[in-house]
Scaffold this active site. Structure first.
Site, PDB file in Angstrom:
ATOM      1  N   HIS A 490       0.820  -1.209   0.000  1.00  0.00           N
ATOM      2  CA  HIS A 490       0.000   0.000   0.000  1.00  0.00           C
ATOM      3  C   HIS A 490       0.853   1.258   0.000  1.00  0.00           C
ATOM      4  O   HIS A 490       0.337   2.367  -0.110  1.00  0.00           O
ATOM      5  CB  HIS A 490      -0.912  -0.033   1.243  1.00  0.00           C
ATOM      6  CG  HIS A 490      -1.958   1.032   1.274  1.00  0.00           C
ATOM      7  ND1 HIS A 490      -1.950   2.055   2.208  1.00  0.00           N
ATOM      8  CD2 HIS A 490      -3.043   1.248   0.499  1.00  0.00           C
ATOM      9  CE1 HIS A 490      -2.989   2.840   2.005  1.00  0.00           C
ATOM     10  NE2 HIS A 490      -3.678   2.374   0.978  1.00  0.00           N
ATOM     11  N   ARG A 619     -10.829  11.248   9.391  1.00  0.00           N
ATOM     12  CA  ARG A 619     -11.922  11.443   8.449  1.00  0.00           C
ATOM     13  C   ARG A 619     -13.022  10.412   8.641  1.00  0.00           C
ATOM     14  O   ARG A 619     -14.199  10.750   8.656  1.00  0.00           O
ATOM     15  CB  ARG A 619     -11.404  11.358   7.014  1.00  0.00           C
ATOM     16  CG  ARG A 619     -12.517  11.330   5.970  1.00  0.00           C
ATOM     17  CD  ARG A 619     -11.990  11.314   4.562  1.00  0.00           C
ATOM     18  NE  ARG A 619     -11.092  10.212   4.293  1.00  0.00           N
ATOM     19  CZ  ARG A 619     -11.489   8.984   3.930  1.00  0.00           C
ATOM     20  NH1 ARG A 619     -12.774   8.710   3.825  1.00  0.00           N
ATOM     21  NH2 ARG A 619     -10.608   8.039   3.675  1.00  0.00           N
TER      22      ARG A 619
END
Length: 762
Positions: A490, A619
């Site tokens: 990632h 978030r």
């Protein structure tokens, strides 16, 4: 760093007492209302060993802390997104965009998270989540929350639909436009009928396969000759637009056109009823990587199987009779709790056609990313010399405020065209379908440069696109690696090796976001371009780990998961605790997408208890509970949901006045820290550090788009807490600052020559 970490405290939610929107699941009999979190021993992590999948029961019982259920925390994030759809201050087409985003998020939640919980229930697993709930209890709590969200979703769409009519955009019902019926019937015959395949369900026709996320019409029929009743299914073709335009900006749903003309599909039968429904299936890949001889072939085979994943949700129109619903549930192998009644339009992802209408008056003003001041060329006709700019000093770029095209894409393109560049290496997790970066890498390989690309073919929902790009790169002569067994890669890193004088110089880019020019215009991300020898050596070593058989676990400057990232984070937290004990400046800032990792949360609780101020900007999912007396008094948690998607990951530590900043690809989630290759990089350039501090300062001052999490696990708008409309929109403020910096930029830096090094001991 000193300025921001010593800045004014953000508003506290410790006094908030409302329990109305708590995300903590109802406690089981005899269990506490606040979830218990087992403590974590860091002995193994500090020695660099990969953390074990589970800890002994005695260790788990050693310490208990509040922990918000991950699934419900994620649904709370969905609710914050849905709020934007209902906020009348947003332009109406932007509100529709938020409606479609929410719908897609809920689809993925069922495809992955609910599917996983169902598998646990079916397997009879007795394990519980960190908050002490069984999989069945989590499913029940999630359903309660989803039912509320689905009702709100439909209600908000009804409000928006009425508002659209006032600006001359309509989605009309078939029965309301009889003057168009003849034309629509002919369009049905010419454009729709040829791609329809009605499927009967009876002893001679078994229940048909129904593809995931596709709309279907359940049709009840009666044979007028025998009086027998029959059931059939008609799939609404996904290859056709959901909305048909009957007049300028006046639309009708494709499914309603089909329903009005079912007599042509079932000639000689009486159509007694028809109802729309939609099925969601398990979309998580299950790959036995250790047993796969060829990972690429294993992924391709699993992608074929994904189409036939177990059904996990049935959405139906509210008008569907119980008997018809029962046929569907039994045919799909679902129960009553897997069905969701939808009021109004089913599948609001189809509204993207409306959101994309050419009505600038109904959208937010478009933002054109600016060129970073240091990359503005001396002559407008000359392309930017990114390599020369980075030789002067590290360059931090902030997307989408600063142009991805003028910085990262230009960096790659310049390397491809530079005859002195010998090697380009890059990780690709997600990229766009027409990626200019991949085209440049293909061009570099065709020119004889050494091109090495790790294409992560396990990137969820991008597997097929990544396989296509991987094959094109291989055909051009690039060295392609498909990922590591047992781990997803990632990290966002790129290495360029260039011959300069008598030596070689390494240029690196390390970012928080994907090499994707489309999302770079929508997601807020940071990227660091540098020629620091230690970073160049670290990135070189990282690629050796990714492409070869190196088992290196420690790096000079990079923090790399799954080996050292969590352990170093915990050490940095402990360092702040030590500073606090000595009376030094101590503060932690963590900005990320999600924080659910138990050891990390426990460390932040411990820091709070020792007097360290902690600001979390999350978030999406946040399992940490702030403002709890004696546990997290000194922690605040904020979330910002607005025009751009907050995607950057930032760590900040006051370090007694000698502040440290880190950026990178990792969230504080067990999957990132234990099951992925992630990279976080220390930001050492003074200008870059100051800029990150300014970004954090703006985010913490936002009172227009921000939410705050209270000790009751309820998210509240900052506007609601402060009792007045917000005046600081972080996205707007950062746009203004970026435009101002570029407009007032002095004469661009003139590059100076430099020497390079490829010394592995650097």
């Amino acid at each position: 760093m000193r300025a921001i970490l010593a800045g004014p405290s953000t508003p506290s939610l410790r006094a908030v007492e409302s329990q109305e929107t708590s995300t903590l699941m109802p406690a089981a009999a005899g269990s506490p209302a606040v979830a218990d979190v087992p403590a974590s021993s860091r002995t193994g992590e500090r020695s660099g060993r990969r953390p074990r999948a589970s800890r002994p029961a005695a260790e788990r019982a050693a310490k208990k802390h509040p922990y918000i259920n991950r699934e419900l925390a994620w649904l709370d994030y969905s609710a914050r997104v849905l709020f934007e759809a209902g906020d009348v201050r947003n332009p109406i087409l932007e509100r529709i965009n938020f409606l479609t985003i929410f719908a897609s998020m809920l689809d993925e939640f069922f495809q992955i998270r609910i599917a996983g919980l169902r598998q646990q229930v079916h397997a009879g697993r007795a394990t519980t989540s960190p908050d002490g709930r069984t999989a069945a209890e989590q499913l029940a709590a999630a359903r309660t929350k989803v039912l509320e969200l689905v009702a709100d979703h439909s209600r908000i769409w009804g409000e928006i639909r009425r508002a659209l009519a006032s600006v001359d955009i309509e989605i009309v019902r078939y029965g309301a436009i009889p003057e168009h019926h003849a034309i629509l019937r002919q369009r049905f015959i010419d454009e729709i009928y040829p791609v329809l395949t009605p499927l009967a369900v009876d002893p001679g026709h078994p229940f048909p396969y129904i593809s995931t996320l596709s709309l279907s019409i359940a049709v009840g029929l009666r044979d007028p000759e025998t009086g027998e009743r029959h059931f059939a299914r008609v799939k609404v073709p996904q290859i056709l637009p959901r909305l048909f335009e009957v007049e300028p900006h006046r639309f009708i749903l494709l499914d309603q056109i089909i329903e009005a003309n079912l007599d042509l599909l079932f000639t000689g039968m009486d159509v007694e009823e028809h109802h729309l429904f939609r099925v969601t299936r398990n979309a998580d890949l299950a790959i036995e990587e250790d047993e796969a001889d060829d990972l690429l072939m294993a992924i391709e085979e699993e992608l074929r199987r994904r189409r036939f994943g177990e059904a996990v949700r049935l959405e139906v129109e509210r008008s569907m009779p119980i008997a018809t619903r029962r046929i569907l549930l039994e045919g799909l192998g679902l129960g009553d709790d897997d069905a969701y009644e939808i009021r109004g339009m089913l599948d609001l992802t189809g509204l993207r056609q409306i959101a994309d209408l050419d009505r600038a008056d109904l959208k937010s003003p478009p933002w054109t990313p600016v060129t970073p001041p240091r990359l503005i060329p001396p002559d407008e006709d000359e392309p930017a010399d990114v390599l020369a700019a980075v030789r002067i000093s590290d360059l931090l770029v902030h997307h989408p405020y600063e142009s991805f095209v003028a910085s990262v894409e230009r960096f790659i393109a310049q390397a491809v065209d530079d005859p002195d560049v010998l090697t380009i290496k890059m990780t690709l997790y997600r990229t766009s379908g027409d990626s200019p970066i991949v085209r440049d890498l293909i061009r570099a390989a065709e020119r004889g440069k050494q091109v090495v690309v790790l294409v992560e073919i396990k990137a969820r929902f991008d597997e097929e696109a990544n396989i296509v790009w991987a094959r094109k790169l291989e055909q051009a002569g690039a060295h392609v690696v498909y990922g590591l067994v047992g781990l997803k890669t990632h990290s966002k890193v790129c290495l360029v090796v260039r011959r300069e004088g008598s030596g070689l110089r390494r240029y690196v880019h390390i970012g928080t976001g994907n090499y994707n020019p489309k999302t770079a215009r929508l997601y807020t991300d940071l990227g660091l371009l540098s020629t620091r020898p230690e970073l160049g050596a670290d990135v070189t070593d990282l690629f050796n780990v990714l492409t070869g058989l190196s088992r290196q676990r420690t790096f000079r400057r990079l923090l790399v998961a799954p080996h050292s990232l969590r352990s170093r984070f915990l050490e940095l937290v402990d360092r702040e605790i030590d500073h606090a004990a000595l009376g030094h400046e101590a503060r932690i800032v963590v900005k990320l997408n999600a924080i659910v990792d138990q050891p990390s949360i426990e460390a932040l609780y411990r820091a709070s208890q020792k007097g360290v101020r902690v600001d979390v900007i999350a978030r999406a999912a946040c399992s940490l509970l702030p403002g709890v007396k004696g546990v997290s008094d000194n922690i605040t948690v904020r979330s910002i949901v607005g025009e751009f998607l907050e995607h950057s990951r930032i760590w900040g530590f006051a370090n007694g006045g000698e502040g440290d900043w880190y950026i990178g690809s990792a969230d504080l989630m067990d999957r990132n820290l234990d099951r992925r290759v992630e990279a976080m990089v220390p930001v050492e350039d003074g200008d870059a550090r100051n800029r990150i501090a300014e970004i954090i300062d703006v985010l913490l001052k936002d009172d227009r788009r921000s939410w705050q999490l209270g000790p009751d696990a309820a998210w509240k708008r900052t506007e609601e807490i402060e009792g007045h409309p917000g005046t600081c929109d972080a996205h707007e403020e950062l746009r203004t600052r970026a435009a101002s910096l570029t407009a007032t930029a002095a004469t661009p830096h003139r590059p100076r020559a430099g020497v390079g090094s490829l010394d592995p001991r650097a």
